[in-house]
Scaffold this active site. Sequence first.
Site, PDB file in Angstrom:
ATOM      1  N   TYR A   6      39.522  21.580 -22.789  1.00 10.36           N
ATOM      2  CA  TYR A   6      38.278  22.249 -23.162  1.00 10.36           C
ATOM      3  C   TYR A   6      38.592  23.580 -23.803  1.00 10.36           C
ATOM      4  O   TYR A   6      39.326  24.404 -23.234  1.00 10.36           O
ATOM      5  CB  TYR A   6      37.450  22.447 -21.885  1.00 10.36           C
TER       6      TYR A   6
ATOM      7  N   GLN B 255      -5.413   3.634  -6.873  1.00  7.95           N
ATOM      8  CA  GLN B 255      -6.507   3.961  -5.956  1.00  7.95           C
ATOM      9  C   GLN B 255      -6.721   5.468  -6.077  1.00  7.95           C
ATOM     10  O   GLN B 255      -5.909   6.249  -5.598  1.00  7.95           O
ATOM     11  CB  GLN B 255      -6.127   3.583  -4.516  1.00  7.95           C
TER      12      GLN B 255
ATOM     13  N   THR C  95      59.996  20.497 -17.626  1.00 10.83           N
ATOM     14  CA  THR C  95      59.226  21.251 -16.641  1.00 10.83           C
ATOM     15  C   THR C  95      58.774  22.598 -17.193  1.00 10.83           C
ATOM     16  O   THR C  95      59.544  23.306 -17.830  1.00 10.83           O
ATOM     17  CB  THR C  95      60.113  21.454 -15.397  1.00 10.83           C
TER      18      THR C  95
ATOM     19  N   THR D 238      -7.378   1.602   4.144  1.00 11.41           N
ATOM     20  CA  THR D 238      -6.472   0.510   3.793  1.00 11.41           C
ATOM     21  C   THR D 238      -7.217  -0.681   3.180  1.00 11.41           C
ATOM     22  O   THR D 238      -6.689  -1.367   2.309  1.00 11.41           O
ATOM     23  CB  THR D 238      -5.674   0.045   5.018  1.00 11.41           C
TER      24      THR D 238
ATOM     25  N   ASP E 149       5.880   2.084   3.625  1.00  8.26           N
ATOM     26  CA  ASP E 149       6.686   3.001   4.437  1.00  8.26           C
ATOM     27  C   ASP E 149       7.339   2.312   5.641  1.00  8.26           C
ATOM     28  O   ASP E 149       7.599   2.930   6.658  1.00  8.26           O
ATOM     29  CB  ASP E 149       5.832   4.190   4.903  1.00  8.26           C
TER      30      ASP E 149
ATOM     31  N   LEU F   4       0.841  -1.203   0.000  1.00 10.06           N
ATOM     32  CA  LEU F   4       0.000   0.000   0.000  1.00 10.06           C
ATOM     33  C   LEU F   4       0.874   1.251   0.000  1.00 10.06           C
ATOM     34  O   LEU F   4       1.720   1.434   0.887  1.00 10.06           O
ATOM     35  CB  LEU F   4      -0.909   0.008   1.234  1.00 10.06           C
ATOM     36  N   ALA F   5       0.673   2.071  -0.991  1.00 10.02           N
ATOM     37  CA  ALA F   5       1.517   3.259  -1.125  1.00 10.02           C
ATOM     38  C   ALA F   5       0.769   4.400  -1.800  1.00 10.02           C
ATOM     39  O   ALA F   5       1.341   5.176  -2.557  1.00 10.02           O
ATOM     40  CB  ALA F   5       2.769   2.913  -1.918  1.00 10.02           C
TER      41      ALA F   5
ATOM     42  N   ASN G 246      -0.525  -3.635  15.925  1.00 11.53           N
ATOM     43  CA  ASN G 246      -0.591  -4.207  14.581  1.00 11.53           C
ATOM     44  C   ASN G 246       0.386  -3.457  13.678  1.00 11.53           C
ATOM     45  O   ASN G 246       0.167  -2.308  13.351  1.00 11.53           O
ATOM     46  CB  ASN G 246      -2.029  -4.026  14.052  1.00 11.53           C
TER      47      ASN G 246
ATOM     48  N   ARG H 187       3.089  14.318   6.424  1.00  8.60           N
ATOM     49  CA  ARG H 187       4.036  14.732   7.465  1.00  8.60           C
ATOM     50  C   ARG H 187       5.489  14.778   7.002  1.00  8.60           C
ATOM     51  O   ARG H 187       6.345  15.329   7.694  1.00  8.60           O
ATOM     52  CB  ARG H 187       3.896  13.812   8.692  1.00  8.60           C
TER      53      ARG H 187
HETATM   54  C1  UD1 Z   1      -2.716   1.220   9.748  1.00  5.93           C
HETATM   55  C2  UD1 Z   1      -3.564   0.155  10.455  1.00  5.93           C
HETATM   56  C3  UD1 Z   1      -3.154   0.095  11.921  1.00  5.93           C
HETATM   57  C4  UD1 Z   1      -1.679  -0.218  12.040  1.00  5.93           C
HETATM   58  C5  UD1 Z   1      -0.855   0.790  11.239  1.00  5.93           C
HETATM   59  C6  UD1 Z   1       0.570   0.349  11.171  1.00  5.93           C
HETATM   60  C7  UD1 Z   1      -5.705   0.181   9.320  1.00  5.93           C
HETATM   61  C8  UD1 Z   1      -7.103   0.611   9.378  1.00  5.93           C
HETATM   62  N1  UD1 Z   1      -4.940   0.527  10.331  1.00  5.93           N
HETATM   63  O1  UD1 Z   1      -3.045   2.462  10.348  1.00  5.93           O
HETATM   64  O2  UD1 Z   1      -3.895  -0.913  12.587  1.00  5.93           O
HETATM   65  O3  UD1 Z   1      -1.280  -0.195  13.394  1.00  5.93           O
HETATM   66  O4  UD1 Z   1      -1.342   0.888   9.874  1.00  5.93           O
HETATM   67  O5  UD1 Z   1       1.375   1.329  10.617  1.00  5.93           O
HETATM   68  O6  UD1 Z   1      -5.324  -0.477   8.381  1.00  5.93           O
HETATM   69  N2  UD1 Z   1      -3.025   3.667   2.266  1.00  5.93           N
HETATM   70  C9  UD1 Z   1      -3.482   3.583   0.984  1.00  5.93           C
HETATM   71  N3  UD1 Z   1      -4.741   3.945   0.705  1.00  5.93           N
HETATM   72  C10 UD1 Z   1      -5.599   4.366   1.662  1.00  5.93           C
HETATM   73  C11 UD1 Z   1      -5.117   4.449   2.987  1.00  5.93           C
HETATM   74  C12 UD1 Z   1      -3.847   4.086   3.256  1.00  5.93           C
HETATM   75  O7  UD1 Z   1      -2.732   3.202   0.076  1.00  5.93           O
HETATM   76  O8  UD1 Z   1      -6.762   4.665   1.324  1.00  5.93           O
HETATM   77  C13 UD1 Z   1      -1.653   3.284   2.555  1.00  5.93           C
HETATM   78  C14 UD1 Z   1      -0.808   4.416   3.057  1.00  5.93           C
HETATM   79  O9  UD1 Z   1      -0.154   5.080   2.005  1.00  5.93           O
HETATM   80  C15 UD1 Z   1       0.155   3.697   3.986  1.00  5.93           C
HETATM   81  C16 UD1 Z   1      -0.635   2.502   4.475  1.00  5.93           C
HETATM   82  O10 UD1 Z   1      -1.674   2.328   3.570  1.00  5.93           O
HETATM   83  O11 UD1 Z   1       1.294   3.234   3.288  1.00  5.93           O
HETATM   84  C17 UD1 Z   1      -1.135   2.669   5.886  1.00  5.93           C
HETATM   85  O12 UD1 Z   1      -2.068   3.733   5.914  1.00  5.93           O
HETATM   86  P1  UD1 Z   1      -2.182   4.722   7.134  1.00  5.93           P
HETATM   87  O13 UD1 Z   1      -3.231   5.706   6.856  1.00  5.93           O
HETATM   88  O14 UD1 Z   1      -0.843   5.227   7.492  1.00  5.93           O
HETATM   89  O15 UD1 Z   1      -2.722   3.717   8.250  1.00  5.93           O
HETATM   90  P2  UD1 Z   1      -2.592   3.907   9.791  1.00  5.93           P
HETATM   91  O16 UD1 Z   1      -3.600   4.885  10.252  1.00  5.93           O
HETATM   92  O17 UD1 Z   1      -1.193   4.156  10.164  1.00  5.93           O
HETATM   93 CA    CA Z   2       0.804   4.861   9.096  1.00  8.69          CA
END
Ligand code: UD1
Ligand code: CA
Length: 468
Positions: A387, A77, A423, A83, A107, A9-10, A173, A16
């Site tokens: 040059y 997406q 020289t 997520t 990340d 997921l990225a 998690n 931040r």
């Molecule tokens: C998520 C978990 C949390 C866990 C944490 C670990 C969920 C609901 N929560 O929370 O339990 O402790 O990661 O770091 O899954 N992303 C997408 N599309 C989206 C949303 C997120 O690609 O619509 C990607 C973000 O870019 C990121 C990753 O998913 O790489 C995690 O998303 P983020 O919003 O950081 O989740 P957390 O709130 O940290």
């Molecule tokens: Ca996160």
Amino acid sequence: MSKQTAIVLAAGQGTRMKSALAKVLHPVCGRPMLDHVLEAALTAGCDDAVVVVGHQREAVTAHLKASFGDRVRVAVQDEQRGTGHAVQCALTALDADCRVVLVLCGDTPLVRADDLRAVLAARKEEDAPLAMLTCRVPDPTGYGRILRDEGQVVAIREHRDASADERRLDEINPGMYAVRLDFARVALAALEPNNQQGELYLTDIVTAASRISAVRDVPAPHQTLVGVNDRAQLAAAEDAMHHRIADDWRRRGVTVRTGARIDARVTIEVDAVIESLVVLRGATHVSRGAHVDVGCVLDDVVVGPGAKLLPYSVCTRSSIGEDARVGPFSHLRQDSDVGPEAHVGNFVETKKTVLHRGAKANHLAYLGDGEIGEGANVGAGTIFCNYDGFQKHKTTIGARAFIGSDSQLVAPVTIGEGAYVATGTTVTKDVPPDALALGRTPQENKEGYAAKLRGRLAARSRRSSDRG
Ligand code: UD1
Ligand code: CA
């Protein structure tokens, strides 16, 4: 044979980081964070990967293509609806023979292949619908907490949805799961946005899995699972990885002093010594027994066996031959090729120049666009005038030629084998083999003239101080 595919997921913005660069493309030890995650997944046994992209998808997609080719695909997406929604977006990009997915975030650059292998293996036993990594952290703020019932994982509660009691749990998690695809499809389709953020939470599939059979949880050290959200965490992750890389090389027989920074793609052979404050970048390779002394910075450099780099040399896209010596304070720019046993000394800059075996340029020189024959000697202060303001031209020096100090070789020009440049000569014409090129004004000595001159100057200075 069925496949297992990583889904990374990225799509998030990475607000931040406060950066124009996509968060997952920020480098850690010379490689984008995302590459570390993918590398770990592929090493752990995934056949391929799908990266879910959203924000800055063009940059991320182009990078993935260049870095991984066909092994990594992207799924878009458009809107970041959580997520769970992100993983839904990846499903259409999976191959028909995919049976298991390993879901990760882009990340978490420190994640280790061993931990991913363990979670894949845990799911595989008894073909469970879902296995996940878990860890305990000193400060769980912001993470989803693991809720257990009689020891079994039954749910993940997001920090913002958690009660005061739940927030005290320090088992969290890290967001890394191995999931059977048939289960994932059904569980993801059933997700509802019934939470504080109104998002589709991937974590809700953990509850669904626990209703079918025990969720397999695999504990791992939190240091390797942490996510990077800002540049302070980025620096901490990079420090941790530099430590890990240095220790890996030490265990493989390389002496790495504390304070050296070795990037991820660098390779080193046994008995090489990497001193403190050395920075090794890119695809640098250091061969056996080579010594890279304090403060050297090497980027895409191949160092031959037994070569010595004396302190504070800066080298880029170049090669240094067996038993060659470079530095202190040398600057090898791109396409420099220092041959075996050749020497490049202090304050010598080279660019696109070959020094053949045993050639020497020991002090203060600019050697650009040149070829220096075997055993030739280039004296202090020599400049290859390569040059003309429009084009670069080549200087060729034959084997065993001797270039006297403070000479200028105006390219294009060839100095024949065994020739001698006196020289202070400005060479504008080719010098035949074994010839002497002498291009300076003949010296004249005027006997007693210095004393006379001194007297005259002293008298002049007395007159002017009398007046003042
Ligand atoms: C998520 C978990 C949390 C866990 C944490 C670990 C969920 C609901 N929560 O929370 O339990 O402790 O990661 O770091 O899954 N992303 C997408 N599309 C989206 C949303 C997120 O690609 O619509 C990607 C973000 O870019 C990121 C990753 O998913 O790489 C995690 O998303 P983020 O919003 O950081 O989740 P957390 O709130 O940290
Ligand atoms: Ca996160």
